[in-house]
Enzyme design. Structure first.
Site, short mmCIF file in Angstrom:
data_model
loop_
_atom_site.label_atom_id
_atom_site.label_comp_id
_atom_site.label_asym_id
_atom_site.label_seq_id
_atom_site.Cartn_x
_atom_site.Cartn_y
_atom_site.Cartn_z
N ASP A 75 40.23 38.29 -19.45
CA ASP A 75 39.76 37.04 -20.07
C ASP A 75 40.74 35.88 -19.87
OD1 ASP A 75 37.86 35.57 -21.64
OD2 ASP A 75 39.20 35.74 -23.36
N SER A 123 35.04 31.40 -24.11
CA SER A 123 34.24 32.50 -23.56
C SER A 123 32.97 32.67 -24.39
CB SER A 123 35.04 33.80 -23.58
OG SER A 123 36.26 33.65 -22.87
N GLN A 158 31.63 36.81 -16.37
CA GLN A 158 31.76 36.12 -17.65
C GLN A 158 31.11 34.75 -17.56
OE1 GLN A 158 35.48 33.98 -19.33
NE2 GLN A 158 35.55 35.96 -20.35
#
Length: 288
Positions: free
Chosen positions: A205, A230, A280
């Site tokens: 991430d 995110s 993502q």
């Protein structure tokens, strides 16, 4: 093992308070909220601790629901969705202040033989020839000293090396929406396969939306020209790997639209094995 890595492992070592309920501590990272990779990694730890040891994580799918409070612990409630002959499925929900902030579904599988092929590893320089993230940060005089300090602290446990300049280091001109990063932990880890998957989840991430910013010449929150977070995250673990050995994170962005940007990536071991695929979507807003 570095002290920073020791502290990170402590952060990921959850307290079990009931059969399917775990509690983790939280801390702020670069921005004054809980780092998304931390929540995802802790949720995977919680799910994995309810699974037989001979079953290894092969995929996860997650949604970031609310901003995490770094000043409060996080409670993880695990639901045992299914225990089959080959596959085990778990759902973990992270809760703070009585409200869910993150939801993860993860699947685990016993090892079996099968068909085998992969996309070849793309060319990349040897990580030993690249500056560390900390070395790059020290050269960015345009960044606020506090921002640099936060970046350096957040990445002390990870040796992370950009192949090219990150978006906050060289911005203003659009570039190809492609970014490569080598990473490994700053110290050796135990042999537990779940631990290596959890550490890769944590790191995944950190940089995945960089390629979205590169396509538009944006430096991100570090220079104040983009607000981001995110939204959802998916990973598939294809082959065994170690997070304390070099991994190449090859990232690209196929599209951005409607205040959202998509990042997709493949993670390879240094000897060329495709270990992980990652996708993502993130919130990417331009301040007005």
């Amino acid at each position: 093992m570095s002290q920073a890595l020791h502290d990170l492992l402590d952060l990921l070592d959850l307290e079990q308070i009931e059969e399917n309920i775990f509690r983790g501590q939280s801390r702020s990272a670069v921005v004054p909220r809980v780092f998304g990779g931390q929540v995802a990694a802790q949720a995977l730890v919680a799910a994995g601790r309810t699974v037989p040891a001979d079953r290894h994580a092969h995929s996860l799918h997650a949604y970031f629901l609310r901003m995490g409070d770094p000043g409060a612990p996080i409670v993880y409630n695990v639901e045992r969705i299914r225990d089959g002959r080959s596959f085990t499925t778990r759902r973990a929900v992270a809760v703070q202040h009585g409200r869910p902030i993150f939801a993860l579904s993860a699947s685990f599988q016993t090892y079996e033989e099968g068909l085998d092929h992969q996309t070849p590893m793309p060319p990349a320089p040897d990580p030993a020839t690249l500056p560390t993230s900390q070395e790059r940060l020290r050269g960015y005089g345009h960044l606020d000293a506090e921002i640099v300090a936060r970046f350096m602290e957040s990445r002390e446990a990870i040796d992370l090396r950009y192949v090219d300049e990150p978006p906050y280091g060289q911005f203003g001109e659009p570039r190809e929406p492609h970014s490569q990063v080598w990473f490994r932990t700053n110290g050796k880890l135990a042999d537990d396969p779940l631990l290596h998957v959890v550490l890769a989840t944590y790191v995944s991430d950190m940089t995945l939306l960089d390629s979205v910013l590169l396509a538009h010449g944006r430096g991100g929150w570090a220079v104040g020209d983009v607000v981001g977070a995110s939204l959802d995250h998916a990973m598939w673990f294809h082959r065994p790997f170690r997070a304390d050995e070099w991994l190449l994170y090859d990232q690209e962005s196929p599209t951005a639209h409607g205040g959202r940007g998509l990042g997709q990536a493949r993670i390879y071991t240094q000897d060329g094995r495709l270990a992980i695929s990652v996708i993502q979507e993130g919130l990417v807003r331009v301040p007005r």
